[in-house]
Design a protein around this motif. Sequence first.
Motif, mmCIF file in Angstrom:
data_model
loop_
_atom_site.group_PDB
_atom_site.id
_atom_site.type_symbol
_atom_site.label_atom_id
_atom_site.label_comp_id
_atom_site.label_asym_id
_atom_site.label_seq_id
_atom_site.Cartn_x
_atom_site.Cartn_y
_atom_site.Cartn_z
ATOM 1 N N SER A 1 0.340 4.728 7.465
ATOM 2 C CA SER A 1 0.381 3.599 6.527
ATOM 3 C C SER A 1 -1.009 3.051 6.234
ATOM 4 C CB SER A 1 1.259 2.475 7.093
ATOM 5 O OG SER A 1 1.191 1.335 6.272
ATOM 6 N N TYR B 1 -1.127 0.083 4.688
ATOM 7 C CA TYR B 1 -0.904 -1.347 4.490
ATOM 8 C C TYR B 1 -0.391 -2.074 5.728
ATOM 9 C CZ TYR B 1 -1.309 0.253 -0.324
ATOM 10 O OH TYR B 1 -1.759 0.830 -1.479
ATOM 11 N N SER C 1 -6.691 1.025 2.031
ATOM 12 C CA SER C 1 -6.569 1.956 0.909
ATOM 13 C C SER C 1 -7.910 2.106 0.194
ATOM 14 C CB SER C 1 -5.506 1.467 -0.075
ATOM 15 O OG SER C 1 -5.848 0.175 -0.573
ATOM 16 N N THR D 1 4.026 -0.064 -4.732
ATOM 17 C CA THR D 1 4.677 -0.312 -3.441
ATOM 18 C C THR D 1 5.604 -1.516 -3.515
ATOM 19 O OG1 THR D 1 2.806 0.650 -2.236
ATOM 20 C CG2 THR D 1 4.260 -0.822 -1.007
ATOM 21 N N ASP E 1 4.517 1.174 3.844
ATOM 22 C CA ASP E 1 3.885 2.014 2.823
ATOM 23 C C ASP E 1 4.859 3.114 2.384
ATOM 24 O OD1 ASP E 1 2.113 3.224 1.138
ATOM 25 O OD2 ASP E 1 0.640 3.767 2.664
ATOM 26 N N SER F 1 3.561 6.366 0.710
ATOM 27 C CA SER F 1 2.624 7.234 1.416
ATOM 28 C C SER F 1 3.020 8.693 1.251
ATOM 29 C CB SER F 1 2.591 6.869 2.907
ATOM 30 O OG SER F 1 1.753 7.757 3.625
#
Length: 817
Positions: A135, A137, A143, A159, A175, A178
């Motif tokens: 992930s 986030y 990111s 998202t 996420d 992903s």
Amino acid sequence: MHIATVNGELNFVAPELTLIIPTRNERDNVEELLQQLTAALEGLPSEILFVDDSDDDTADEITRVGRELRTPVRLLHRSPDQRAGGLSTAVVSGMRAARAPWALVMDGDLQHPPEILPQLFATARRQAVDLVVASRYAGHGSSGGLDGGTRRSSSRFATRVAKLAFPRRAARVSDPMSGFFAVRLAALDVDGLRPYGYKILLELIVRNPRLRTAEVTYRFQPRHAGESKTSLREVLHFGRHLARLRLQIAREHKDAARSAPRARSRLVLFGLVGASGIIVNSAALWFLHLSAFRLHYLLAAAMATQVSTLWNFLLTDRLVFPTARTEGPWGRVWRFFAMNNVALLLRLPLLAAIVHLGVPVLAANVVTLVVLFAVRYVVSDRLIFGRPEEAVTPRAERPSLQPVKHLVDLAADGSKVDRARPKRIRYLPYRYDVAGIVTIGSQVRLPELEYFRAQWLDGDMDIAVRVGDVGRGTPLGRAVVTQFVNPTALRYEEHLGRLGANFRIDFGSTIDVTVGPLLARSPHVVYTNILEALLRFVVADRGRMLLHSACLVIDGHGIMLSARTDTGKTGTILRLLREQGGQFLSDDMTVIDEHATALSFPKPLTISQHTLRAVQASDLSPAEWRRLRLQSRLHSKEGRSVALMLSRYNVPIMAINAITQLVVPPPKYNIDRLVPCRTGSSTTVQDLFLIERGTDLLSNVTPAQAVEELMENTADAYGFPPFQYLAPVIVLGDGDYAELQRRERDVLASAVSKMRTRRIASNSFGWADTIPALIEADRRAAAAREPAPQRHHRRPPVPRSEAVRGMDGVPTSRALD
């Protein structure tokens, strides 16, 4: 589609992990990617599977570089007419071709860093999960590798849209967009997938809602070479696919709703009974608080709950679940009262808070009862009354809401991030030397370790327990276990933020444990749910095992008893010591080494409901007996089963446990308080008895069988949360969870090989009659084999006046009086 073996001579290896890399015109990334993957996968039984949709010579480059690698490499090249659906269908093709039970999907442009593959796969293997998502986030992920602020903003927007479209299914991961994840293929319906575009993970989550998930944070990297494949066309494909998925899930829910009229009618009836219960509860509260007795409103609310609980049970049992009978009426009564009183522990703080805002007591009471209605219905429907077979109807598959989210924060420095804030000075006023193996210093007094109190200890401790604020100050939607890797640490947070039962463990030369203020007020929970798990593995790291068993010495003979929790082991120990004399070593946990030498671990005994029959009236005062009636019921097998049931739901189970222990302390007594005896320091175990409930049975047990059952019984003793989340991430020295378990098994196998092992089953708690008679029979047989001049050394026989003989003369069992 043809799958080419790039380095065929190495493909005889049975992999545990298939790394699936979909590629499209990534020629310039292949060599660097494979070099980094080879380093990352060193020592892992794995294979690399490229699914190539390229129009350039990417496939030739894969073949050229892959030939030189020791990691097996395979190549599936799809022709233009096979590429419908894009990257997502390429991944599905790879899953169908995978030879390993786990598939790990990543991009071929090095934006997904290969160096985190070992940790991603380690999380998949150690945790009880089906899907591990890398992930951007969660935790300290990032990111930042996306090209520019516009790409980063659009990624976050996509998202949020996905989570809005699937508020329950996509909520399990931070996420869902992903492209970097590991999945257990047996948990997937691969043939049922209908992906399109680039977002295969969202498809997996939505179409397989029962997947158990964990997350590993990482920092998204810039592309090594080439250009992004994202385009306006792909964005439109994503929107269309999202709408199609959403409509399909809506149709499933609609079809399920049409087929479940019985469930709706049961819910309506339960609501009507609940409404009548609110009236009864309010009337009782008015009578106790405002009218007759003028009790404090919290005490009156607690008493009113007992009145309304009885009312609700009678109506619910007769009207709502008349055909559901999972057990006898007393079992249903006990579970129903336990559920309502556990809910009461949650309701009273809420009631106090609402009253504090100025709301009248009766109105605030109604609000709190309504808030907990849904929880009470689910528990009653599924776990108290059961579901009648004819009432079970097909319904849309719902996502499994894991009670605890597991996060591995690779992007954080565990030594600096989220450090617990101490509430006290660092001095450790309570110090313990556990069997000369482990030293503990604590700011919380630990009654279970009082026998090992050693105030003279100084210097660094093996384990240090301190009190501090742990975790975030804001409430959480569900409990979270966060694992930090560098250095190794673990943090457990519950729904109430720092007000909850949070703790943190930092693993180093000293294992530093920080517990929140709520846990500090419940030392039994601190020891049982946190410290004993750590003790188990520190002891294993030092060449011994902390085994769930009881141990005593009768007439110089070392005896060990093992059983599942709440079988009757404690009552048997009490009777043996009272009737046979001897020395006490342990009742719950025993430290044992490879030579079958058991060391004393005399924790206070917990008197549960079935153990009461082994406690004599003169042992306790009348006031203690009155308290014990409630304590033994709550802290028994039935109470434990209710707690384990609650732990499967999204509730702050550690906080509930801590508050319960505060309100109704467990009935703990030192052994010499209940029966006159001496506490021994060690013994060599000669006989091991595996006791269980069931039809009377006496049989020998092989060493291999004994080792398996002892490991299972020990695992059963650690079944309460958060052990299952803590244990898989423990690393002591060079030993992880699996290695420490292997060491335990080796110690146990060696020790058991030196004991005589037998199984005794009884329906009447009669093990305390059978064991002494068996030992005496063994002595007589041994004496008969001795040369005549030595026979005068035999010890006098153990009294057997109360033993019941079987047909072959071997005592079986007698009920405890």
